[in-house]
Design an enzyme around this catalytic site. Structure first.
Site: not given
Ligand code: NAG
Ligand code: NAG
Ligand code: NAG
Ligand code: NAG
Ligand code: NAG
Ligand code: NAG
Ligand code: NAG
Ligand code: NAG
Length: 524
Positions: A253, A229, A184, A321
């Site tokens: 996406e 995106d 992120e 892609d």
């Molecule tokens: C879901 O997404 C959030 C943020 O993108 C993340 O913090 C969280 O761990 C995710 N949960 C799972 C179960 O992948």
């Protein structure tokens, strides 16, 4: 007195102002085009070498000019490349002809045309009852990698409206895709010449600027939906307010083959691109050794994990892609089976431009072939196949809205490498035996006893057995897509003699075969 014509014009203008919902989109199918590679407004067909990654000349006026080609294939929505101004000139990784290297969110990419051109194309699409989906990139802006260490501040000044240091995350590169924080907050583009400056979407002012951008984009140009995106590269809780600002349908996406990972985003936006089924279907149908049961597992898992019973996905087997299906296999029978699956999918079927011309480009950028080099051949075998599948789906939708909310049922088959998918009133009999193989299906009790069925790919008719079952076999690896002939409307342009006589008919070679009927395969 108010004439009916005036009334319908009035109703229509009202409906184009109202934002489109997920249920409006659910009924449609989408043609994904790369604006630079789709069409020119005149009769010129300039050379275009995808490998050189330069602008080739496609424009919004060019899209407008060739809407017939798309609509005649049965599509009632298009998804176009991002429209914003991109980094100019050769970057070392080619030019930004694809539109994903934004510099100024509030200006248009002049290579594609101006404001009037974009408005004109969208108005023309709306006039035909077609939706237009914008592609929205808010994870990053693009700059030359070489500029970063030396004059970072000055490269921010090329950006609008995010032109200051605090609009971006400090530089670090995404390398560990299992570390969500890194995915992120770090930057993409390390191994290329173009760095994707990762926008600091946690920063409140930046967030509001992005909301303002997307709201203005959708309302200024009357877009009917947005494709988001790089969704997984932005913190999940950013998305709901951006979707709200867009005020229309949004499809994200989230690139992953992991159903649970995707499922995590399905409460943050109205739709996601169904990457897990994309990977499974491509694997299953790119060779005669593909794993068909993996498709069933993926679809079952997504039904369990995605938000709500009727959560909407976008279904696709090619995009800009990944290498095209014909790059993975040259066997047309396999590719047609994959396509048949895509058009009976529970999600919105999406076709990436060029698949209907049998294009076979590999990895990006070679999969960005210019469509005009096909001369928009509406007689191409793949164009006809797409048209038949698309129109069959439309007729199934028109036969009753139940089709749209009834999940695909995978009916267990004895023979390995075959699959029977029922989504009433459609039944798809699929195989990855390939053009050299033989296949047989045995499907009990799917229709009313004796129902007359049409295979929309061959236009042959059959009858369901006394128990409503269907038993078929085939050589040559071709799929069968069946629909009760009672559901084929005369105006649907599918397996009807009427359609043959219509002026803009582009469908499969049908007509007389329906009248012959009852030939072909023996049925219970
Ligand atoms: C879901 O997404 C959030 C943020 O993108 C993340 O913090 C969280 O761990 C995710 N949960 C799972 C179960 O992948
Ligand atoms: C913004 O400035 C700070 C302090 O100079 C620096 O650490 C950070 O890397 C800069 N951010 C970007 C995106 O350049
Ligand atoms: C994940 O990435 C972040 C940002 O690069 C880093 O600070 C953190 O230590 C990483 N976590 C793990 C478990 O590696
Ligand atoms: C939308 O139009 C308004 C009014 O002309 C303008 O201020 C704004 O910049 C436009 N937004 C976008 C994204 O084009
Ligand atoms: C799939 O995603 C889930 C949720 O993010 C995660 O917990 C799991 O480890 C992932 N599985 C694999 C095989 O990566
Ligand atoms: C096919 O995929 C499934 C997972 O969906 C797996 O369990 C199975 O072992 C695979 N079959 C083969 C032959 O690889
Ligand atoms: C679908 O998944 C559920 C739970 O994940 C499982 O219990 C069920 O057996 C699966 N159904 C099929 C047909 O694979
Ligand atoms: C597949 O893609 C590769 C790489 O772009 C290309 O060299 C090859 O010619 C393609 N194959 C076909 C059949 O087009």
């Amino acid at each position: 007195m108010v004439s009916p014509r005036f009334l319908s014009t009035l109703l229509f203008s009202v409906s184009t102002v109202l934002a489109a919902t997920a249920d409006d989109w659910r009924q449609r199918t989408i043609y994904q085009l790369v604006t630079d590679r789709f069409g020119l407004p005149d009769e010129s067909f300039p050379a275009c070498d995808p490998a050189s990654a330069q602008y080739c000349g496609g424009t919004w006026r060019g899209v407008e000019k060739h809407l017939d080609y798309i609509q005649d294939m049965g599509f009632d929505a298009i998804w176009i490349s991002p429209v914003a101004k991109n980094i100019e000139g050769d970057t070392g990784d080619g030019e930004a002809y694809h539109g994903y290297w934004t510099q100024d969110l509030f200006s248009l990419n002049k290579h594609f045309g101006n404001k009037d051109d974009l408005n004109s194309m969208i108005a023309a699409a709306h006039k035909r009852g077609m939706y237009v989906m914008a592609d929205v990139v808010v994870n990053h802006m693009a700059g030359k990698l070489a500029d970063i260490s030396t004059e970072q501040e000055s490269s921010f000044s090329d950006f609008f409206p995010l032109s200051t240091n605090d609009s971006f995350h400090p530089l670090c590169w995404v390398s560990d895709y299992t570390n969500q924080t890194e995915v992120e907050q770090c930057w993409l583009g390390k191994d290329t010449s173009v760095a994707l400056y990762d926008i600091n979407t946690e920063h409140h002012k930046t967030m509001l600027q992005l909301d303002d951008f997307v709201a203005g984009l959708v309302s200024n140009y009357s877009f009917d939906g947005v494709r988001l995106d790089s969704v997984k590269h932005v913190q999940k809780d950013f998305w709901p307010q951006l979707v709200e600002a867009a005020g229309t349908f949004a499809m994200g996406e989230v690139r992953s083959d992991n159903v649970s990972y995707i499922a995590n985003y399905t409460d943050a936006m109205p739709g996601v691109l169904d990457y897990p089924s994309f990977f499974a279907v491509r694997e299953a149908f790119s060779s005669t050794k593909g794993n068909m049961s993996a498709i069933v597992d993926v679809m079952n898992a997504s039904r369990q994990h995605y938000e709500g019973d009727e959560f909407l996905t976008g279904a696709f087997i090619e995009n800009h892609d990944y290498p095209r299906m014909f790059n993975l296999t040259s066997d047309k029978a396999l590719v047609k089976n994959a396509l048949a699956f895509n058009f009976i999918h529970d999600g919105i079927p999406i076709l990436y431009q060029g698949q209907e011309q049998g294009y076979s480009g590999g990895n990006t950028p070679s999969n960005h072939e210019a469509l005009w080099l096909s001369r928009y051949d509406t007689r191409h075998d793949m164009y006809r196949t797409v048209t038949a599948l698309n129109k069959a789906r439309k007729q199934a939708v028109n036969a009753g809205k139940r089709f749209l909310v009834t999940a695909m049922d995978f009916i267990k088959q004895e023979q390995p490498g075959v699959m029977a998918v029922s989504k009433p009133p459609l039944l798809a009999l699929l195989t990855n035996a390939g053009s050299g193989g033989a296949s047989a299906w045995d499907v009990p009790k799917v229709y009313k006893p004796g129902t007359e069925l049409v295979d929309v790919l061959s236009c042959r008719t059959y009858n369901a057995g006394d128990d409503g079952g269907v038993q078929m076999s085939s050589t040559g690896g071709m799929p069968h897509v069946l629909i009760p002939s009672a559901h084929l409307s005369h105006s649907g342009g599918l397996c009807t003699t009427e359609a043959n006589a219509a002026p803009r008919r582009v469908g499969t070679p049908l007509g007389a075969t329906v009248l012959l009927g009852f030939i072909g395969f023996w049925l219970l």
